[in-house]
Scaffold this motif. Structure first.
Motif, mmCIF file in Angstrom:
data_model
loop_
_atom_site.group_PDB
_atom_site.id
_atom_site.type_symbol
_atom_site.label_atom_id
_atom_site.label_comp_id
_atom_site.label_asym_id
_atom_site.label_seq_id
_atom_site.Cartn_x
_atom_site.Cartn_y
_atom_site.Cartn_z
ATOM 1 N N ALA A 83 -10.425 3.267 -0.476
ATOM 2 C CA ALA A 83 -9.397 2.066 -0.690
ATOM 3 C C ALA A 83 -8.654 1.627 0.326
ATOM 4 C CB ALA A 83 -8.371 2.645 -1.980
ATOM 5 N N LEU A 84 -8.231 0.469 0.269
ATOM 6 C CA LEU A 84 -7.473 -0.121 1.492
ATOM 7 C C LEU A 84 -6.018 0.095 1.046
ATOM 8 C CD1 LEU A 84 -6.841 -2.040 3.536
ATOM 9 C CD2 LEU A 84 -6.907 -4.085 2.062
ATOM 10 N N ALA A 85 -5.242 0.885 1.954
ATOM 11 C CA ALA A 85 -3.819 1.182 1.914
ATOM 12 C C ALA A 85 -3.016 0.219 2.287
ATOM 13 C CB ALA A 85 -3.557 2.601 2.594
ATOM 14 N N HIS A 86 -3.047 -0.357 3.503
ATOM 15 C CA HIS A 86 -2.440 -1.406 4.259
ATOM 16 C C HIS A 86 -3.174 -1.689 5.485
ATOM 17 C CE1 HIS A 86 -0.709 1.424 7.064
ATOM 18 N NE2 HIS A 86 -0.630 2.155 6.123
ATOM 19 N N THR A 87 -2.704 -3.254 5.793
ATOM 20 C CA THR A 87 -3.258 -3.589 7.100
ATOM 21 C C THR A 87 -2.199 -3.252 8.237
ATOM 22 O OG1 THR A 87 -2.178 -5.846 6.614
ATOM 23 C CG2 THR A 87 -4.476 -5.459 5.887
ATOM 24 N N GLN A 88 -2.992 -3.507 9.226
ATOM 25 C CA GLN A 88 -2.360 -3.038 10.712
ATOM 26 C C GLN A 88 -2.069 -4.087 11.623
ATOM 27 O OE1 GLN A 88 -1.016 0.530 11.756
ATOM 28 N NE2 GLN A 88 -0.464 -0.042 9.554
ATOM 29 N N GLY A 89 -2.678 -5.023 11.376
ATOM 30 C CA GLY A 89 -2.587 -6.272 12.565
ATOM 31 C C GLY A 89 -1.457 -7.141 12.027
ATOM 32 N N GLY A 90 -1.117 -7.933 13.122
ATOM 33 C CA GLY A 90 0.209 -8.786 12.754
ATOM 34 C C GLY A 90 0.756 -9.293 14.132
#
Length: 448
Positions: A380-387
């Motif tokens: 699963a994808l928990a959360h993105t880390q780029g920003g």
């Protein structure tokens, strides 16, 4: 005249701490949240913090430099230096703020040795649950009379000149002015177009993060001229059920491998070193037949894993089953019994040091033994880390290094400390960035 000193968009981990930190400095704060579940509330609630008093009380020697060394060992030089140093050096003070002025009591997690950390440095609330942590921080808002919290208020745009925001609530549109704005609305795990553009490997994975991760703040920051960094980075989560129970997707947490679990595919065979980082394991799991696997553990692991809130919730939901024999596991999951028996026997031999693991697993704990517990899992994808790129005060920066006036970012809107791709994530580091940047943004915005 402006109505509020600080407007915080989003009441997840970063936004809650930002609002509390700004109020503690005397600012009049307006905290707006869409009312959708945050990734914080669905997480395990563990965050990294090196050099804390809780570590010292436990006799653990740690420091920001050791933390930075661990992060660099995992993701090389892909994390911006200033960001990493800011999080590493600010984590202990942030933990003290949460435990002190915010009144949310913390402790050091000691149950599990997590991959990527040289020492035990994950901290949490008593129940080690993101849902609990989220509730306690929301309750802490009442400690400060200068915080106005509007739940169910979705920010739709910033006012010209970043002088506040437009938001909707109960079908009506409102405008709120503020001297500074903190974007803390989460990442873009729930935004298929952004995933397809920046993190294609994650776009077909189950999204296990909060429904509020729509990418709103990321889009706003980019439109205002922010430099966007590490946009292909995300945290994968391999210990997630492919099945919904009601409206809940059970999560088993990443502690099981360290407690001795074994993972097998539909052919009844192991396919990886289960003690590898959970984020990079996600892609390996998704490459298996059907993108699914079975995770098997024993009674000792079953009891120890219940220190984690997500695992306890999965137990409450009846998301795993207990088995007395290998044959029963094979029958339930339609696995070839002889192959499964051979696989588990070899795993036991490896755990005893009597055989060499072809996948290179090093952490076996005790040999797995009946009675067993097992569940079907997927990646699963928990959360993105780029920003957005930020400075040491969480001010949003342009490509030339200048700050966009009155704009701050934290959590999923800001660049994380995982570097690029998925392999650089270390458990607890997502919340570490959220808390530290939220804390710093709140304090800085209060003085803007």
């Amino acid at each position: 005249m402006k109505t509020h000193d600080v407007l915080v968009a989003g009441a997840g981990a970063a936004g809650l701490v930002a609002a509390l930190a700004a109020a503690e400095r005397g600012a009049r704060v307006l905290l707006l949240d869409s009312g959708q579940p945050s990734t914080f509330a669905t997480s395990g609630g563990l965050f990294s913090a090196p050099g804390t008093r809780w570590q010292r009380e436990a006799g653990i020697e740690d420091s920001p430099d050791l933390f930075i060394q661990d992060v660099r060992a995992k993701n090389g030089d892909t994390v911006p230096d200033l960001l990493l140093r800011t999080v590493a050096e600010g984590a202990a003070a942030t933990a003290e703020f949460i435990d002190g002025p915010a009144g949310v009591k913390l402790h050091l997690h000691t149950t599990t040795n997590w991959p990527g950390h040289a020492v035990k440095r994950l901290h949490a609330t008593a129940g080690e649950s993101g849902a609990e942590f989220n509730t306690l921080l929301r309750d802490a808002l009442a400690r400060f009379s200068t915080i106005t919290f509007e739940d169910g208020a979705e920010v739709t745009a910033l006012l010209p000149g970043i002088t506040g925001a437009t938001f909707t609530r109960d079908g009506a549109t409102h405008h709120a002015e503020a001297g500074a704005t903190i974007l803390a609305t989460g990442g873009y795990g729930g935004a298929p177009d952004l995933l397809a553009r920046f993190a294609p490997p994650a776009r077909h994975a189950v999204h296990a993060g909060g429904a509020g991760s729509t990418g709103f703040g990321v889009r706003v920051a980019a439109e205002l001229g922010a430099e966007m960094q590490c946009m292909d980075a995300y945290q994968g989560q391999p210990h997630v059920s492919p099945h919904l129970i009601g409206t809940v997707r059970p999560r088993y947490g990443a502690s099981l491998p360290a407690l001795g679990s074994v993972m097998v595919n539909r052919e009844g065979r192991r396919f990886c070193a289960e003690d590898m980082g959970p984020s990079e394991m996600t892609g390996v799991l998704l490459s298996q037949p059907g993108g699914r696997a079975m995770e098997i553990w024993d009674e000792h692991a079953q009891q120890a894993a219940q220190a984690g809130g997500p695992f306890r919730r999965a137990v409450e939901l009846g998301a795993m089953r207990r088995f007395e024999t290998v044959a029963a596991i094979a029958a339930h999951f339609s696995l070839p019994e002889a192959v499964l028996a051979e696989t588990l026997a070899h795993a036991v031999a490896c755990a005893k040091g009597e055989a060499t693991d072809p996948f290179g697993r090093r952490n076996w704990k005790a040999p797995i033994a009946a009675p067993f517990h097992a569940a079907e899992i997927t990646g699963a994808l928990a959360h993105t880390q780029g920003g957005a790129r930020v400075d040491q005060a969480a001010r949003v920066l342009r490509p030339d290094g200048t700050a966009i006036p009155r704009l701050f970012a934290a959590g999923g809107v800001a660049c994380g400390i995982s570097g690029t791709g998925t392999a650089g994530y270390i458990p607890g580091n997502g919340l570490a960035q959220s808390f530290v940047l939220g804390f710093l943004a709140g304090r800085a915005a209060a003085g803007a």
